[in-house]
Design a protein around this motif. Sequence first.
Motif, short mmCIF file in Angstrom:
data_model
loop_
_atom_site.label_atom_id
_atom_site.label_comp_id
_atom_site.label_asym_id
_atom_site.label_seq_id
_atom_site.Cartn_x
_atom_site.Cartn_y
_atom_site.Cartn_z
N GLY A 1 0.79 -1.22 0.00
CA GLY A 1 0.00 0.00 0.00
C GLY A 1 0.82 1.26 0.00
O GLY A 1 0.34 2.32 0.42
N LYS A 2 2.03 1.20 -0.50
CA LYS A 2 2.91 2.37 -0.50
C LYS A 2 2.63 3.24 -1.72
O LYS A 2 2.59 2.77 -2.84
CB LYS A 2 4.39 1.94 -0.48
CG LYS A 2 4.76 1.23 0.80
CD LYS A 2 4.52 2.17 1.95
CE LYS A 2 4.55 1.49 3.28
NZ LYS A 2 4.18 2.41 4.35
N LEU A 3 2.47 4.53 -1.48
CA LEU A 3 2.18 5.49 -2.54
C LEU A 3 3.40 5.71 -3.41
O LEU A 3 4.52 5.81 -2.91
CB LEU A 3 1.72 6.81 -1.93
CG LEU A 3 1.37 7.92 -2.91
CD1 LEU A 3 0.16 7.53 -3.75
CD2 LEU A 3 1.10 9.21 -2.16
N GLY A 4 3.17 5.80 -4.70
CA GLY A 4 4.24 6.10 -5.64
C GLY A 4 3.78 7.13 -6.66
O GLY A 4 2.58 7.33 -6.88
N ILE A 5 4.75 7.80 -7.26
CA ILE A 5 4.47 8.74 -8.34
C ILE A 5 5.38 8.41 -9.51
O ILE A 5 6.43 7.77 -9.33
CB ILE A 5 4.67 10.21 -7.90
CG1 ILE A 5 6.09 10.42 -7.35
CG2 ILE A 5 3.62 10.61 -6.88
CD1 ILE A 5 6.42 11.87 -7.05
N GLN B 1 8.96 6.64 -8.39
CA GLN B 1 9.42 6.82 -7.02
C GLN B 1 8.33 6.32 -6.07
O GLN B 1 7.17 6.73 -6.18
CB GLN B 1 9.75 8.28 -6.75
CG GLN B 1 10.45 8.49 -5.43
CD GLN B 1 11.05 9.87 -5.35
OE1 GLN B 1 10.36 10.85 -5.55
NE2 GLN B 1 12.33 9.93 -5.04
N VAL B 2 8.71 5.42 -5.16
CA VAL B 2 7.80 4.86 -4.17
C VAL B 2 8.29 5.25 -2.79
O VAL B 2 9.48 5.09 -2.47
CB VAL B 2 7.71 3.32 -4.30
CG1 VAL B 2 6.83 2.74 -3.22
CG2 VAL B 2 7.19 2.93 -5.67
N PHE B 3 7.38 5.75 -1.97
CA PHE B 3 7.72 6.19 -0.62
C PHE B 3 7.57 5.01 0.33
O PHE B 3 6.46 4.56 0.61
CB PHE B 3 6.82 7.36 -0.23
CG PHE B 3 6.87 8.48 -1.22
CD1 PHE B 3 7.96 9.33 -1.25
CD2 PHE B 3 5.86 8.65 -2.15
CE1 PHE B 3 8.03 10.36 -2.19
CE2 PHE B 3 5.92 9.67 -3.09
CZ PHE B 3 7.01 10.52 -3.11
N PHE C 1 16.13 3.04 3.61
CA PHE C 1 16.03 4.27 2.82
C PHE C 1 14.56 4.67 2.75
O PHE C 1 13.67 3.88 3.05
CB PHE C 1 16.63 4.12 1.42
CG PHE C 1 16.20 2.89 0.67
CD1 PHE C 1 15.00 2.85 -0.02
CD2 PHE C 1 17.02 1.77 0.63
CE1 PHE C 1 14.62 1.72 -0.71
CE2 PHE C 1 16.65 0.63 -0.06
CZ PHE C 1 15.44 0.60 -0.74
N ASP C 2 14.31 5.93 2.38
CA ASP C 2 12.95 6.49 2.40
C ASP C 2 12.20 6.35 1.08
O ASP C 2 10.97 6.34 1.07
CB ASP C 2 12.99 7.98 2.75
CG ASP C 2 13.51 8.21 4.16
OD1 ASP C 2 13.11 7.46 5.07
OD2 ASP C 2 14.31 9.15 4.34
N THR C 3 12.92 6.30 -0.03
CA THR C 3 12.27 6.20 -1.33
C THR C 3 12.97 5.16 -2.19
O THR C 3 14.19 5.06 -2.20
CB THR C 3 12.29 7.55 -2.08
OG1 THR C 3 13.63 8.00 -2.22
CG2 THR C 3 11.47 8.60 -1.37
#
Length: 191
Positions: A138-142, A162-164, A175-177
């Motif tokens: 369920g991690k948001l990505g753009i 990029q996934v947060f 790491f964060d992303t």
Amino acid sequence: MRHRVALALALLGLPLAAQDITGGLQTGLSLPVGDLKDKTDFGTNQFFGAHIGGHLDFNITSHHQVRAQLTYHSLPGSGWGGPDDVNNDFKILQIGADWVYSFQSPNQGWYTIAGASLNSVKDDYSGNGFSGSASQSGKLGIRGGGGYTFNKMFSLEGSLNQVFVDKNGNDGFGFDTATWVQVSAVFRFGR
């Protein structure tokens, strides 16, 4: 209440059913960048991986589309060469929606994409006599990028994803992303 929800969904589906809907498959390279590649003991320490996926295009106008996409990425790792020699193999399942703008027409020419996704990220790690896995769902990505359509059946496309992810905790990745470049051959049908 259920009848109202069913009626609302049916009414929302009518405009979509009237739209020109096409689909396709894409495959190519997934190239990790930043911490996903370079973070010692946490990244892949590899130059590339691969992906395969599918999409449905909802053609709004001759220049605008909304694309629903589902893509699976495999980013194999290699050891870091240190005393612990950790190896991280990442697998990412991505479902999302992109806004596609075609500069000339959807059948030929340049286009851009911008979108958002929900992602399931899994790291299978091993090294120095241990192994295990960590996963986050369920991690948001753009993502954003562009491509060129050669004809109604084939395009080449590139995007930055990029996934947060969560850095800390039992399923932290260090790491964060998670960031990668996706280069795809896109095969379309239904146009």
